[in-house]
Write an enzyme that holds these catalytic residues in place. Structure first.
Site, short mmCIF file in Angstrom:
data_model
loop_
_atom_site.label_atom_id
_atom_site.label_comp_id
_atom_site.label_asym_id
_atom_site.label_seq_id
_atom_site.Cartn_x
_atom_site.Cartn_y
_atom_site.Cartn_z
N MET A 26 131.62 113.16 99.50
CA MET A 26 130.66 113.45 98.82
C MET A 26 130.33 114.91 98.82
O MET A 26 130.56 115.63 99.79
CB MET A 26 129.10 113.07 99.39
N THR A 27 129.89 115.65 97.55
CA THR A 27 129.73 116.96 97.37
C THR A 27 128.40 117.27 97.62
O THR A 27 127.55 116.61 97.03
CB THR A 27 130.32 117.53 96.19
N GLY A 54 129.79 113.37 102.90
CA GLY A 54 130.15 112.13 102.90
C GLY A 54 130.76 111.83 104.35
O GLY A 54 131.63 112.20 105.03
N GLY A 216 116.68 95.92 124.30
CA GLY A 216 118.05 96.81 123.93
C GLY A 216 118.95 95.69 123.18
O GLY A 216 118.44 95.45 122.03
N GLY A 239 126.78 112.73 114.13
CA GLY A 239 127.00 111.30 114.49
C GLY A 239 128.45 111.14 113.86
O GLY A 239 129.32 110.23 114.39
N ASP A 240 128.74 111.79 112.81
CA ASP A 240 130.17 111.73 112.25
C ASP A 240 131.18 112.55 113.18
O ASP A 240 132.42 111.66 113.13
CB ASP A 240 130.49 112.13 110.77
N ASN A 266 131.12 112.65 123.09
CA ASN A 266 129.76 113.27 122.82
C ASN A 266 129.76 114.75 123.24
O ASN A 266 129.11 115.40 122.42
CB ASN A 266 129.11 112.28 124.01
N SER A 272 129.55 120.45 117.97
CA SER A 272 129.42 120.57 116.42
C SER A 272 127.96 120.88 116.37
O SER A 272 127.91 121.85 115.17
CB SER A 272 129.68 119.42 115.73
N SER A 281 131.15 122.80 110.72
CA SER A 281 130.58 122.90 112.40
C SER A 281 131.66 122.18 113.02
O SER A 281 131.46 122.19 114.34
CB SER A 281 129.29 122.43 112.45
#
Ligand SMILES: *[C@@H]1O[C@H](CO)[C@@H](O)[C@H](O)[C@H]1NC(C)=O
Ligand SMILES: *[C@@H]1O[C@H](CO)[C@@H](O)[C@H](O)[C@H]1NC(C)=O
Ligand SMILES: *[C@@H]1O[C@H](CO)[C@@H](O)[C@H](O)[C@H]1NC(C)=O
Length: 293
Positions: A26-27, A54, A216, A239-240, A266, A272, A281
């Protein structure tokens, strides 16, 4: 297997990619404004920039920057955003052999307005991403079947993701599935086809497993998946970065314990969030402590 991908040293595409993403590009079209506009209102912003985003491409870029030989199977428009995106992937030493361009839709975009408080409004037009189809996946069968790890998310059609996961599992390729953006009526096949089902708190609440009575999580014992819970600050692209890093460890350090892979991934996601932007980042191997490799 040696991880090559130092910046400036592309890998040869004849070699098999260890990490393959079947997912989105995605842009991001970002305008910074002092406040969000009201309906029908035109306001002036003070800054504009275009970013590469994206979830699919983000995760692929993070894996590649850690040194993974990475490829992405995706679709962009035959337009300037699509051309620029392909150039961006190449600059990250990602194989674009199976990055398709179509005339039938525009490159996916996310139009984002952010005010001074960091509140935002976002419109995503998935465009070409939704046209990635079965025929495209069949052409990419060899790159998928020779990978160590394949990653999928939900920014392409769920049918295409399911087909890619099926192809990978049939060839014994580990599958890392990130059910994002979250979908309430997720096809149960996603659970059985995922070697690792990797979601964050809000995603787990949206899927079956977040039923209020469950304390949970307790994955159904008849399914062969592992569930990984990630709780990261919901900052842009963290997350990515985590998912891309995890794919790198699964591919190149399969003997590490899952716990150790999660700790290291992590750490990388935490690095990042200390820089601005999404892909911009994501750290490179050379910027990270040697102990991570
Ligand atoms: C993309 O557009 C160019 C001209 O702008 C054309 O030459 C090319 O065939 C097109 N490719 C596809 C896949 O439609
Ligand atoms: C989970 O990830 C989505 C993006 O996929 C994000 O919008 C959301 O804020 C995240 N939730 C948490 C609790 O981190
Ligand atoms: C992982 O462990 C197995 C057996 O313990 C060993 O044969 C293999 O070479 C190891 N792989 C790596 C990448 O270290």
């Amino acid at each position: 297997m040696a991880a090559s991908g130092e910046p400036g040293r592309p890998w040869q595409e004849e070699e098999a990619a260890a990490v393959v993403v079947v997912g989105s590009c995605m842009t991001d079209l970002v305008s910074l404004t002092s406040r969000l506009p009201k309906t029908g209102e035109t306001i002036h912003g003070h800054e504009f920039f275009i970013g590469f985003g994206g979830k699919g491409a983000n995760q692929c870029v993070q894996a590649a920057r850690l040194g993974a030989k990475a490829a992405i199977v995706c679709k962009v428009g035959n337009d300037s955003f699509g051309n620029d995106y392909i150039e961006n992937l190449k600059q990250n030493h990602i194989s674009t052999e199976f990055t398709y361009q179509t005339r039938d839709a525009a490159t996916g975009t996310a139009s984002i307005i952010v005010n001074n408080e960091g509140q935002n409004i976002i419109v995503i037009v998935a465009g070409a991403n939704l046209l990635l189809n079965s025929e495209d996946l069949k052409k990419a069968a060899s790159v998928i079947s020779r990978a160590k790890v394949m990653i999928c998310q939900l920014e392409i059609s769920p049918a295409a993701s399911l087909e890619a996961l099926t192809m990978a599992r049939r060839s014994g390729v580990k599958t890392l599935f990130n059910p994002a953006p979250a979908m309430a009526d997720l096809d149960p096949q996603f659970y059985t086809l995922s070697s690792i089902f990797c979601c964050n708190e809000s995603e787990v609440q949206t899927t079956h497993f977040g039923s209020p009575q469950s304390e949970g999580l307790h994955p159904c014992p008849q399914l062969s998946y592992m569930l990984v819970f990630i709780i990261v600050l919901p900052l842009q692209g963290a997350g990515d970065s985590f998912v891309g890093a995890l794919a790198f460890y699964l591919a190149y350090y399969p003997n590490l314990s899952l716990e150790e892979m999660l700790k290291r991934s992590n750490f990388i996601a935490a690095v990042s969030v200390q820089a601005t932007g999404t892909q911009s980042s994501y750290p490179y191997k050379k910027d990270l402590p040697l102990a991570l490799f």
